[in-house]
Design a protein around this motif. Structure first.
Motif, mmCIF file in Angstrom:
data_model
loop_
_atom_site.group_PDB
_atom_site.id
_atom_site.type_symbol
_atom_site.label_atom_id
_atom_site.label_comp_id
_atom_site.label_asym_id
_atom_site.label_seq_id
_atom_site.Cartn_x
_atom_site.Cartn_y
_atom_site.Cartn_z
ATOM 1 N N ALA A 149 0.858 -1.196 0.000
ATOM 2 C CA ALA A 149 0.000 0.000 0.000
ATOM 3 C C ALA A 149 0.892 1.244 0.000
ATOM 4 O O ALA A 149 1.224 1.788 1.053
ATOM 5 N N LEU A 150 1.288 1.681 -1.187
ATOM 6 C CA LEU A 150 2.223 2.796 -1.324
ATOM 7 C C LEU A 150 1.529 4.051 -1.820
ATOM 8 O O LEU A 150 0.548 3.989 -2.553
ATOM 9 N N TYR A 151 2.076 5.202 -1.431
ATOM 10 C CA TYR A 151 1.688 6.477 -2.008
ATOM 11 C C TYR A 151 2.695 6.786 -3.107
ATOM 12 O O TYR A 151 3.857 7.135 -2.820
ATOM 13 N N PRO A 152 2.310 6.663 -4.389
ATOM 14 C CA PRO A 152 3.288 6.740 -5.480
ATOM 15 C C PRO A 152 3.985 8.087 -5.604
ATOM 16 O O PRO A 152 5.111 8.158 -6.099
ATOM 17 N N HIS A 153 3.345 9.158 -5.146
ATOM 18 C CA HIS A 153 3.936 10.492 -5.276
ATOM 19 C C HIS A 153 4.866 10.828 -4.117
ATOM 20 O O HIS A 153 5.435 11.930 -4.082
ATOM 21 N N MET A 154 5.039 9.909 -3.173
ATOM 22 C CA MET A 154 5.879 10.160 -2.009
ATOM 23 C C MET A 154 7.190 9.377 -2.111
ATOM 24 O O MET A 154 7.273 8.346 -2.783
ATOM 25 N N THR A 155 8.207 9.851 -1.396
ATOM 26 C CA THR A 155 9.478 9.132 -1.284
ATOM 27 C C THR A 155 9.309 7.969 -0.311
ATOM 28 O O THR A 155 8.259 7.823 0.348
ATOM 29 N N ALA A 156 10.368 7.166 -0.185
ATOM 30 C CA ALA A 156 10.327 6.050 0.766
ATOM 31 C C ALA A 156 10.148 6.568 2.191
ATOM 32 O O ALA A 156 9.331 6.046 2.966
ATOM 33 N N VAL A 157 10.897 7.615 2.537
ATOM 34 C CA VAL A 157 10.783 8.190 3.891
ATOM 35 C C VAL A 157 9.371 8.716 4.131
ATOM 36 O O VAL A 157 8.774 8.478 5.195
ATOM 37 N N GLU A 158 8.819 9.421 3.166
ATOM 38 C CA GLU A 158 7.472 9.989 3.317
ATOM 39 C C GLU A 158 6.416 8.894 3.422
ATOM 40 O O GLU A 158 5.459 9.025 4.192
ATOM 41 N N ASN A 159 6.589 7.812 2.667
ATOM 42 C CA ASN A 159 5.656 6.697 2.767
ATOM 43 C C ASN A 159 5.670 6.100 4.173
ATOM 44 O O ASN A 159 4.622 5.877 4.777
ATOM 45 N N LEU A 160 6.857 5.875 4.707
ATOM 46 C CA LEU A 160 6.945 5.298 6.051
ATOM 47 C C LEU A 160 6.423 6.257 7.111
ATOM 48 O O LEU A 160 5.783 5.828 8.083
ATOM 49 N N GLU A 161 6.669 7.562 6.919
ATOM 50 C CA GLU A 161 6.158 8.542 7.876
ATOM 51 C C GLU A 161 4.635 8.552 7.889
ATOM 52 O O GLU A 161 3.999 8.597 8.952
#
Length: 307
Positions: free
Chosen positions: A88-100
């Motif tokens: 379940a990823l947010y495609p417009h976000m970075t890896a750090v932003e996704n985890l945050e």
């Protein structure tokens, strides 16, 4: 005393006129990698969703870390991490932003876990790169990183290697081995890529049309799938005596039709054939045989092709 992270008892799920799960009794030992095998539609994802609290069983019980009722079971679910039906990823976000974002959703205090988790899955150097630009293998590892937030003791992954190229498969396999062996995380992994499961899992469960057909360890599976020399000669009784005396082994079977299964000499077939011929036996058929996990699975479900 054996510790189990998960047990189900007579677990069933009914959708109108379809039975997705039928009295499933499944158990997963602490510290194991449990390969959950079944065709698409066999009931794997349904069972995983029930374990994770995303669906309710029609009948039966789920026991997580010895807890099976109400609030205690819900609290126990905080000790698991899941990746179901793709990350379940947010495609417009970075890896750090996704985890945050997922850290906040899960209510996990402190940001320290983000860099630690990214380093664990090998994504610490992705910087400002957006998830939509990740390779499939990177996306799967980011999905696993999200599942690892909160330091779960039990990781549940639904088809984590589906669609990956060979390099991506190796990356995910090595990551899961590391999580299990170095961090002691118990893993349930469902997949229909059976050759890969055979390189990873320590225990197996085979499900077909909602029925759990069998649970077995890797050692038990290897014995069932043991390689052997398939031998047919003109005098099987004499051949059996020759094999026992000249090869000093009783690791063979003489089948009712006279065929001989000889275990333990698959790598040295020339020695075996020479001994038989030197003793005056006529070899009619001689070849190495055996099953792999896929062949065994096909046999257990009655030869139905799986996808």
């Amino acid at each position: 005393m054996i510790e189990y992270v998960l047990k189900t008892s007579h677990l069933s799920k009914q959708f109108k006129n379809q039975t997705a799960l039928n009295k499933v009794d499944l158990s997963i030992k602490k510290g194991s990698i449990y390969g959950f095998i079944g065709q698409n539609g066999a009931g794997k994802s349904t069972l995983i969703r029930i374990i994770s609290g995303l669906a309710s069983p029609t009948t039966g019980t789920v026991e997580l870390f010895v807890h099976s009722n109400g609030q205690a079971l819900n609290e126990a679910r905080k000790r698991i991490g899941t990746m179901i039906e793709g990350p379940a990823l947010y495609p417009h976000m970075t890896a750090v932003e996704n985890l945050e974002a997922h850290r906040l959703l899960k209510g996990i205090p402190g940001k320290e876990c983000i860099e630690k988790t990214l380093e664990l899955v090998g994504l610490q150097g992705t910087g400002k790169k957006k998830a939509r630009n990740f390779s499939l293998g990177m996306k799967q590892r980011l999905g696993i990183a999200i599942a690892l937030l909160g330091d779960p003791e039990f990781l549940i992954l639904d088809e984590p290697i589906n669609g990956l190229d060979p390099m991506g498969v190796v990356e995910v396999r090595e990551l899961l081995k590391k999580l299990n062996q170095e961090y002691g995380i118990t893993i349930l992994i469902s997949s229909h890529i059976l050759s890969e499961l055979h390189l990873l899992a320590t225990h197996y469960g085979i499900i077909h049309k909602g029925h759990l057909l069998e649970q077995l360890t890797l050692d038990e599976l290897n014995k069932k799938c043991k390689q052997y020399l398939h031998i047919k000669v003109d005098n099987p009784e004499k051949a059996a005596a020759v094999i026992e005396s000249n090869l000093s082994t009783r690791e063979f079977e003489v089948l009712p039709d006279g065929l001989i299964k000889l275990f333990g000499f698959v790598d040295t077939p020339g020695i075996v054939s020479s001994i038989l011929v030197n003793e005056g036996l006529v070899i009619e058929h001689f070849m190495p045989m055996g099953q792999d996990l896929e062949s065994y699975f096909m046999e257990r479900i009655g030869g139905v092709h799986h996808g």
